[in-house]
Structures are given as C-alpha cells and as structure tokens.
Design an enzyme around this catalytic site. Structure first.
Site, mmCIF file in Angstrom:
data_model
loop_
_atom_site.group_PDB
_atom_site.id
_atom_site.type_symbol
_atom_site.label_atom_id
_atom_site.label_comp_id
_atom_site.label_asym_id
_atom_site.label_seq_id
_atom_site.Cartn_x
_atom_site.Cartn_y
_atom_site.Cartn_z
ATOM 1 N N ASP A 132 0.849 -1.205 0.000
ATOM 2 C CA ASP A 132 0.000 0.000 0.000
ATOM 3 C C ASP A 132 0.884 1.255 0.000
ATOM 4 O O ASP A 132 0.634 2.220 -0.728
ATOM 5 C CB ASP A 132 -0.887 0.055 1.255
ATOM 6 N N THR A 157 -6.928 -4.711 1.029
ATOM 7 C CA THR A 157 -5.710 -4.969 1.819
ATOM 8 C C THR A 157 -5.896 -6.153 2.767
ATOM 9 O O THR A 157 -5.005 -7.001 2.908
ATOM 10 C CB THR A 157 -5.317 -3.705 2.622
ATOM 11 N N HIS A 207 -16.199 -6.690 6.413
ATOM 12 C CA HIS A 207 -16.696 -5.521 7.153
ATOM 13 C C HIS A 207 -18.216 -5.596 7.350
ATOM 14 O O HIS A 207 -18.924 -4.609 7.188
ATOM 15 C CB HIS A 207 -16.322 -4.219 6.430
HETATM 16 N N1 LIG Z 1 -14.448 -0.222 7.983
HETATM 17 C C1 LIG Z 1 -13.549 -0.019 7.018
HETATM 18 N N2 LIG Z 1 -12.343 0.483 7.317
HETATM 19 C C2 LIG Z 1 -11.410 0.698 6.356
HETATM 20 N N3 LIG Z 1 -11.613 0.436 5.047
HETATM 21 C C3 LIG Z 1 -12.791 -0.046 4.697
HETATM 22 C C4 LIG Z 1 -13.823 -0.317 5.663
HETATM 23 N N4 LIG Z 1 -14.881 -0.818 4.997
HETATM 24 C C5 LIG Z 1 -14.531 -0.856 3.703
HETATM 25 N N5 LIG Z 1 -13.283 -0.385 3.506
HETATM 26 C C6 LIG Z 1 -12.572 -0.243 2.230
HETATM 27 O O1 LIG Z 1 -13.502 -0.539 1.197
HETATM 28 C C7 LIG Z 1 -13.110 -1.731 0.510
HETATM 29 C C8 LIG Z 1 -14.356 -2.550 0.243
HETATM 30 O O2 LIG Z 1 -14.868 -3.053 1.448
HETATM 31 P P1 LIG Z 1 -15.099 -4.618 1.653
HETATM 32 O O3 LIG Z 1 -13.900 -5.331 1.177
HETATM 33 O O4 LIG Z 1 -15.352 -4.776 3.113
HETATM 34 O O5 LIG Z 1 -16.290 -4.887 0.832
HETATM 35 C C9 LIG Z 1 -12.144 -2.416 1.447
HETATM 36 O O6 LIG Z 1 -11.307 -3.274 0.725
HETATM 37 C C10 LIG Z 1 -11.449 -1.244 2.087
HETATM 38 O O7 LIG Z 1 -10.500 -0.683 1.168
HETATM 39 P P2 LIG Z 1 -8.881 -0.909 1.388
HETATM 40 O O8 LIG Z 1 -8.628 -2.358 1.297
HETATM 41 O O9 LIG Z 1 -8.330 -0.126 0.248
HETATM 42 O O10 LIG Z 1 -8.561 -0.312 2.719
HETATM 43 MG MG LIG Z 2 -7.254 0.628 3.519
HETATM 44 MG MG LIG Z 3 -6.514 0.679 -0.118
#
Ligand SMILES: Nc1ncnc2c1ncn2[C@@H]1O[C@H](COP(=O)(O)O)[C@@H](O)[C@H]1OP(=O)(O)O
Ligand SMILES: [Mg+2]
Ligand SMILES: [Mg+2]
Ligand SMILES: [Mg+2]
Length: 266
Positions: A51, A121, A197
């Site tokens: 990242d 991530t 999440h």
């Molecule tokens: N509670 C959270 N905290 C941080 N990032 C989140 C959260 N919910 C969703 N995201 C971001 O949105 C993306 C899609 O959500 P999900 O995978 O839960 O469907 C995640 O991969 C993450 O991006 P990132 O991986 O870039 O931090």
């Molecule tokens: Mg993130």
């Molecule tokens: Mg990200």
C-alpha cells in the site's frame, strides 16, 4: 507523451501504465513474503508495504508528469517511493480515443485523481489474492468520469506459467474496456457484498433484497468487476467505510459501461 491528446486522456493513459507497474510491485512484495503489516485503525483497517510503496510511487510519478494535478490517495505516507518504477508505460489505446467534447475541455488543475494504491488490503494479507486491485479514478466537476482498475493476481488460480494480472479502464461517453462483459443468467438477483466488514445493518439490507444468492468477496474494485462481468447483479454495502478512492474508478467504469451506481447516505 503525446501533447496533442486532451489532458484527461493523457492522465488516464499514464494512470493505466502506472497501475500495471503497481500490480508488478504488489506481486513482488507478496512473493518476497514480508508484507510489513501495520494496523491503522484496528485489525480490519490494515496497511502493508505494498500500500505504502505503490501510493508513494504513483503520487510521485503523476506529480512529475502533471504538476498541476491534484492527487488524493488513501495512505498517509511521506513523499518518496520509486516513481521511476512506473516510468515509460503509457497506454496508446487510450491516447488514440476521441474524447467527448465536455471532457476534452478539462484542464490539468481541474482534474482530481482519487488513488487507492491497494484495494482489498485485508484480503491481500490473508492470501485471497484475486480480491486485490489498484484503483485510479479521475473526477471532473465533482463527478467520477474516468478510471483504471488493475487486478494484479487475475488468473492466478490458473496455476504456474499463467499470465497474471489485467487492467480494466473506462471513460464516460467512450465506454469500458479490458474485461469480458456478461449478463446475469436467468434474471437472477445475485448480491455481492463485503466479506470482512459486515454488521447487522449490512446483512439486513442484503436480506431485504431477497437475493437468489449472496457473494461475499473483498474489495470495492473487485466487486464492481463482478458486476460488469455478470457474476452479480447488485453491490450492496449499507455502511460507512468505503471512501472516494474506493469508489471513483469503479463508479466511472460502471457508468462508462452503462450500469447504474447509487449511493444512499444514512
Ligand atoms: N471499515 C472499514 N475500514 C477501512 N476500510 C474499509 C472499511 N470498509 C470498507 N473499507 C474499504 O472498502 C473496501 C471494500 O470493502 P469490503 O472489502 O469490506 O467490501 C475495502 O477493501 C477497504 O478498502 P482498502 O482495502 O483499500 O482499505
Ligand atoms: Mg485501507
Ligand atoms: Mg486501499
Ligand atoms: Mg479500498
């Protein structure tokens, strides 16, 4: 870089190449085995070396070629990285497109780039590698108008020797490219949602749609790929958490392809 193309296409062309190189960085860091995981805000909000390095590299690269461009990335990291890792990789296919008139007027200092250096991530740290994407979205006059999604581990289940990774892109008024468009068979309601999440509200909203099937995968970019390739009919996530760097590129590609994107703010 061909100075004659509108700046929006020149930025997107550079973003395409940068996203491909970013995918190489993400694969390399995984193969080296030391992910350098940091908890930003608990165990559900992680950051890895990939990242950090991808964000630094893309921000530096775009700043060098487009000094007036505003780039907003997810990670809070110092300037640095290796922008030279991304050099020399433009998409001629994008540069050769005819830009819609209203977008061709956009000036460099009127475009905003929303950058998610590594989306998914959590899944990256758990080895669910095809959930991971690099997202570079372009917004103009408050609207997501163009974007690039690189999926570094696309095809990795095909085994050793398979060509890994792909890049999908789109511009409003031009279309979406680099994927296999498909419709949902039999008009079924297949909902794609978060795997990492969830909460009661998220699950209640999914249930309220009375889906035939629920697909739980990580990443905003990955879920929009599922929509445009006919693996799901709706992406439902009734929760805060996703930010503009998660949604800008996927939303632009979804709209460019002709599908709808609705955000309901609670
Ligand atoms: N509670 C959270 N905290 C941080 N990032 C989140 C959260 N919910 C969703 N995201 C971001 O949105 C993306 C899609 O959500 P999900 O995978 O839960 O469907 C995640 O991969 C993450 O991006 P990132 O991986 O870039 O931090
Ligand atoms: Mg993130
Ligand atoms: Mg990200
Ligand atoms: Mg993200």
């Amino acid at each position: 870089m061909a100075a004659s193309a509108p700046v929006l296409l020149r930025v997107l062309s550079a973003a395409y190449g940068a996203a491909e190189r970013a995918g190489e960085i993400i694969r390399r860091i995984m193969s080296e085995g030391d992910l350098g995981i940091v908890e930003k805000n608990g165990a559900l909000d992680l950051q890895t070396k990939a990242d950090r390095l991808v964000q630094q590299s893309i921000v530096g690269y775009l700043a060098r070629h487009f000094p007036a461009l505003k780039v907003i990335g997810e990670e809070e990291v110092e300037a640095g990285g290796s922008p030279e890792l991304l050099e020399g990789s433009l998409s001629d296919e994008i540069l050769q497109q005819t830009c819609p008139e209203e977008l061709s007027k956009a000036q460099e200092n009127e475009l905003i780039v929303w950058l998610d250096p590594l989306d998914g991530t959590k899944e990256y740290t758990e080895g669910l590698l095809d959930h991971v994407t690099v997202l570079i979205g372009l917004a103009y006059q408050g609207k997501a108008v163009a974007g690039v999604i690189n999926q570094p581990f696309y095809n990795y289940k095909a085994g050793k020797g398979a060509q890994l990774g792909r890049t999908v892109w789109g511009v409003l008024g031009i279309g979406g490219f680099g994927f296999h468009p498909a419709a949902i068979p039999g008009g079924k309601c297949i909902v794609v949602t978060t795997r990492s999440h969830s909460n009661k509200l998220v699950n209640d909203c999914v249930d309220a749609m009375m889906p035939d099937k629920v697909v739980r995968v990580g990443g905003a970019g990955n879920k929009v790929l599922q929509l445009i390739e006919g693996q799901a009919s709706a992406y439902v996530f009734a929760s805060p958490g996703t930010k503009k760097w998660d949604t800008c590129a996927p939303e632009a590609i979804l709209h460019a392809f002709g599908a709808a994107c609705v955000e309901i703010v609670f």
